[in-house]
Design a protein around this motif. Structure first.
Motif, PDB file in Angstrom:
ATOM      1  N   ASP A 278     -10.251  17.182  -1.539  1.00 39.76           N
ATOM      2  CA  ASP A 278     -11.545  17.077  -0.342  1.00 39.76           C
ATOM      3  C   ASP A 278     -12.941  16.513  -1.386  1.00 39.76           C
ATOM      4  OD1 ASP A 278     -12.803  19.087  -2.137  1.00 39.76           O
ATOM      5  OD2 ASP A 278     -12.728  20.611  -0.231  1.00 39.76           O
TER       6      ASP A 278
ATOM      7  N   ASP B 176     -13.172   4.242   0.310  1.00 37.76           N
ATOM      8  CA  ASP B 176     -13.519   5.538   1.190  1.00 37.76           C
ATOM      9  C   ASP B 176     -12.844   6.074   0.616  1.00 37.76           C
ATOM     10  OD1 ASP B 176     -16.554   4.985   1.324  1.00 37.76           O
ATOM     11  OD2 ASP B 176     -16.557   4.044   3.181  1.00 37.76           O
ATOM     12  N   ALA B 177     -11.413   5.732   0.900  1.00 43.21           N
ATOM     13  CA  ALA B 177      -9.872   6.140   1.187  1.00 43.21           C
ATOM     14  C   ALA B 177      -9.556   5.986  -0.362  1.00 43.21           C
ATOM     15  CB  ALA B 177      -9.171   5.541   2.067  1.00 43.21           C
TER      16      ALA B 177
ATOM     17  N   ALA C  36     -10.779  -0.481   0.125  1.00 43.06           N
ATOM     18  CA  ALA C  36     -11.348   0.516   0.423  1.00 43.06           C
ATOM     19  C   ALA C  36     -11.876   1.526  -0.051  1.00 43.06           C
ATOM     20  CB  ALA C  36      -9.583   0.944   1.218  1.00 43.06           C
TER      21      ALA C  36
ATOM     22  N   VAL D  16      -6.992   6.454  -3.520  1.00 38.52           N
ATOM     23  CA  VAL D  16      -5.456   6.901  -3.678  1.00 38.52           C
ATOM     24  C   VAL D  16      -4.947   8.070  -4.312  1.00 38.52           C
ATOM     25  CG1 VAL D  16      -4.471   4.466  -3.417  1.00 38.52           C
ATOM     26  CG2 VAL D  16      -5.163   5.290  -5.157  1.00 38.52           C
TER      27      VAL D  16
ATOM     28  N   SER E   5       0.447  -1.308   0.112  1.00 37.50           N
ATOM     29  CA  SER E   5      -0.136   0.075  -0.180  1.00 37.50           C
ATOM     30  C   SER E   5       0.665   1.205   0.202  1.00 37.50           C
ATOM     31  CB  SER E   5      -0.980  -0.091   0.976  1.00 37.50           C
ATOM     32  OG  SER E   5      -1.760  -0.790   1.513  1.00 37.50           O
TER      33      SER E   5
ATOM     34  N   ILE F 211      -9.754   4.331  -6.687  1.00 41.70           N
ATOM     35  CA  ILE F 211     -10.045   3.746  -5.781  1.00 41.70           C
ATOM     36  C   ILE F 211      -9.397   2.043  -5.268  1.00 41.70           C
ATOM     37  CG2 ILE F 211     -11.762   5.438  -5.176  1.00 41.70           C
ATOM     38  CD1 ILE F 211     -13.415   3.205  -5.573  1.00 41.70           C
TER      39      ILE F 211
ATOM     40  N   LYS G 173     -15.968  14.503  -1.632  1.00 41.06           N
ATOM     41  CA  LYS G 173     -16.122  12.962  -1.395  1.00 41.06           C
ATOM     42  C   LYS G 173     -16.831  11.747  -1.986  1.00 41.06           C
ATOM     43  CE  LYS G 173     -16.409  14.766   2.968  1.00 41.06           C
ATOM     44  NZ  LYS G 173     -15.074  15.795   2.916  1.00 41.06           N
TER      45      LYS G 173
ATOM     46  N   MET H  25       0.823   4.117  -2.935  1.00 41.42           N
ATOM     47  CA  MET H  25       0.793   5.420  -2.042  1.00 41.42           C
ATOM     48  C   MET H  25       1.857   6.262  -3.030  1.00 41.42           C
ATOM     49  SD  MET H  25      -2.195   5.864  -0.877  1.00 41.42           S
ATOM     50  CE  MET H  25      -1.860   6.905  -0.513  1.00 41.42           C
TER      51      MET H  25
END
Lengths: 512, 110
Positions: free
Chosen positions: A52, A43-44, A41, A46, A5, A37, A54, A9
């Motif tokens: 910002d 909701d987080a 995951a 890359v 991971s 994405i 959502k 990143m």
């Protein structure tokens, strides 16, 4: 965060500018947001644009297939329905370009890391090799070895154990006692095997022996490497190769230390030899009526034979000759002790028997403790230098040769000193006829052997004396040495000390 | 040199044969150190097979003899060849040891 991971990143961060450009292009086509994405995951993201953004319902979500990172998806938010086809065409054109580029960059990155890793290994090996090439003590060498093997294999720490004449135990970054490692060492000693075990704290212990080029039952060593997970095959192979080289280095150091020790011992022996030679009197002396010659040749650096003269002007000539059992340094030390005891007793000026009794009493306990014997002959000339009175403690050969009669052996009437607590021999007086000779030699003459294993023996010794007894004391001494040496031959070295005193009554008195 | 030890009641008989010199004395010295004790202090050394002994061998026999006597026993020598007898006579050691002609006489010498 797992390494994978983190790698992802870092990779995405490096492609950030390109993704931003791509996102802005889509924004111009009406998209409200853009993200990459991982499906596990969602909701987080890359990557997200705007930063910002959502994660909500995506208008478009398609695979973003990277070779080394699975489950990535490209997501776009709120697309103008009129521009959907244009967006799709752009995606179809861009995604392969991006994924291929990212894949190749990751591979290049991985290869670069591997090159750097192997470069580091080469540097570490070079440093290890340089360190081991320096003149190190065994302890220093183990320190260097342990540090580098841990570094090269990625072990968190380890232990090193080396057994020679002493035992050296070293640790690096781990708290391990020698008793915990000794059983492994006993198993591995003399082998090329490896021993894997899991320790109570869950760490792995890999034990590998130091492989010595020359097998010796009392020399061995090992390294124990401790790691959070068992070491892989390449690391084990590397460690084994290093330990093989280290085994050679250990033996080199041991050989070097042995040579230094021998050189130091040789210096000490040379010094001892110089001291012993200084203790011997002058070889040949001529007194009124007596021609005397003596010499001592040790088989090794120092010996257990001795002879001594006492030639004070106001007392008759006295002499002593002895042979301590055994050879080399131990015999030499006892020889010095015996010589001192005789010298001390001889100053009393009494008869050889009295001196011998005093010396016997002085030496008996020490000789018993040391398991040594010493033969001794102590003699004294009379005032006219015609008769020799002597006491003999177990010494042979003692030979008298008159000019007109065959040489004869004079038996000892008492055993060597150190056998019985009290000396029970007698004084014996022999009248030297003109040109008569008394020869006291040590068994190094009669027991000299030639290459065939044949001894020179008493018979040859007496025959030689008869053949040369007309010569001077010095010539007789030299000829006896030469004859025995010639009999022994060049291939048979002198194996026992040889000491001799030749006393000849000269017809024409000379005074020195 | 060969060394054979035979137990005979309370006496050990050591039969030696061959050349008894400094190369052999570590073995005989070790034997005396290990085996001679208060209860095993009577030893007969049969030298019938020994044709030569040097000063180290003489010292070894003396060591054994002294050790036996310290423990109340003795070391008796027997069966000398002529060359060995001469060495004992020349060195006066025939006066320090009990020496007999054969093992039977040696066993009666204690």
């Amino acid at each position: 965060m797992s390494r994978t991971s983190q790698d992802l990143m870092e990779l995405m961060a490096r492609w950030n500018r390109e993704f931003v450009a791509l996102a802005q292009a889509w924004m111009q086509l009406g998209a409200q947001g853009f993200a990459i994405i991982v499906s596990s995951a969602p909701d987080a993201p890359v990557f997200a644009y705007p930063a910002d953004l959502k994660a909500e319902r995506w208008a478009l979500e398609i695979p973003f297939p990277l070779q080394h990172f699975k489950g990535l998806r490209l997501c776009i938010q709120q697309i103008d329905p009129d521009k959907r086809d244009a967006v799709m065409r752009l995606i179809e054109a861009c995604v392969p370009v991006f994924t291929t580029g990212i894949d190749r960059e990751f591979e290049l990155d991985t290869m670069t890391k591997e090159v750097v890793h192997y470069q580091d290994l080469v540097v570490a090996l070079y440093e290890l090799n340089s360190a081991l090439s320096r003149p190190l003590s065994l302890t220093e060498m183990l320190d260097v070895l342990l540090e580098h093997v841990c570094r090269l294999t990625g072990a968190m720490g380890g232990v090193a154990l080396l057994e020679t004449s002493q035992v050296i135990f070293q640790t690096l970054h781990v708290d391990v006692q020698m008793e915990q490692i000794t059983p492994c060492f006993q198993i591995l000693k003399g082998t090329k095997s490896k021993l894997n075990s899991i320790r109570t704290d869950g760490t792995s212990l890999l034990c590998l022996p130091l492989v010595m080029p020359e097998h010796h039952p009392n020399i061995g060593g090992m390294i124990g490497l401790i790691s959070s997970a068992p070491l892989g095959s390449p690391q084990i192979k590397l460690a084994k190769a290093i330990l093989q080289q280290a085994g050679t280095q250990v033996q080199n150091i041991l050989h070097f230390e042995e040579r230094v020790y021998q050189a130091r011992m040789q210096t000490e022996l040379d010094l001892a030899r110089a001291v012993q030679i200084r203790l011997l009197p002058a070889g040949t002396i001529t007194l009124a009526g007596l021609d005397i010659s003596g010499e001592s040749r040790a088989a090794y650096e120092v010996g257990g034979d001795f002879f001594d003269y006492f030639t004070a002007s106001d007392v008759p000539f006295m002499f002593a000759l002895g042979d301590v059992s055994g050879k080399g340094l131990s015999a030499a030390l006892v020889m010095t002790m015996a010589r001192t005891a005789i010298r001390s007793a001889a100053t009393s000026g009494t008869s050889p028997l009295t001196i011998m009794q005093m010396v016997s009493n002085n030496l008996y306990d020490d000789l018993t403790d040391l398991d040594k014997l010493t033969t001794v002959v102590i003699g004294k000339a009379d005032a006219e230098q015609r008769c020799i009175t002597f006491a003999n403690a177990g010494h042979a050969p003692v030979v008298y040769a008159a000019p007109d009669a065959p040489a004869t052996l004079l038996e000892a009437d008492a055993p060597p000193l150190g056998v019985m607590p009290n000396y029970d021999g007698e004084n014996h007086t022999i009248e030297l006829s003109p040109d008569g000779i008394l020869i006291i030699a040590t068994d190094g003459f009669v027991e000299a052997e030639n290459a065939a294993g044949e001894m020179f023996g008493y018979t040859r010794f007496l025959e030689t004396i008869d053949f040369i007894k007309m010569l001077s004391a010095e010539q007789i001494r030299k000829t006896l040495y030469d004859t025995v040496s010639e009999f022994r031959g060049v291939t048979s070295p002198q194996t026992d000390d040889q000491t001799i005193i030749v006393i000849k009554r000269v017809s024409r008195a000379e005074t020195v | 040199m060969d060394m054979n030890v035979i137990a005979n009641d309370n006496v050990r008989i050591i039969r030696l044969s061959g050349r008894f010199d400094a190369f052999e004395t570590p073995a005989t010295n070790k034997w005396f150190e290990t085996n001679v004790s208060a209860t095993e202090s009577r030893i007969v050394v049969d030298l019938s097979g020994v044709n030569f002994l040097d000063s180290a061998a003489l010292a070894s026999l003396v060591k054994g003899m002294k050790r036996c006597r310290e423990h109340g026993g003795d070391l008796v020598l027997c069966n000398f060849q002529q060359s060995v007898r001469i060495i004992f006579e020349l060195t006066g050691l025939n006066k320090a040891f009990k020496i007999t002609d054969n093992e039977e006489a040696a066993l009666k010498a204690f």
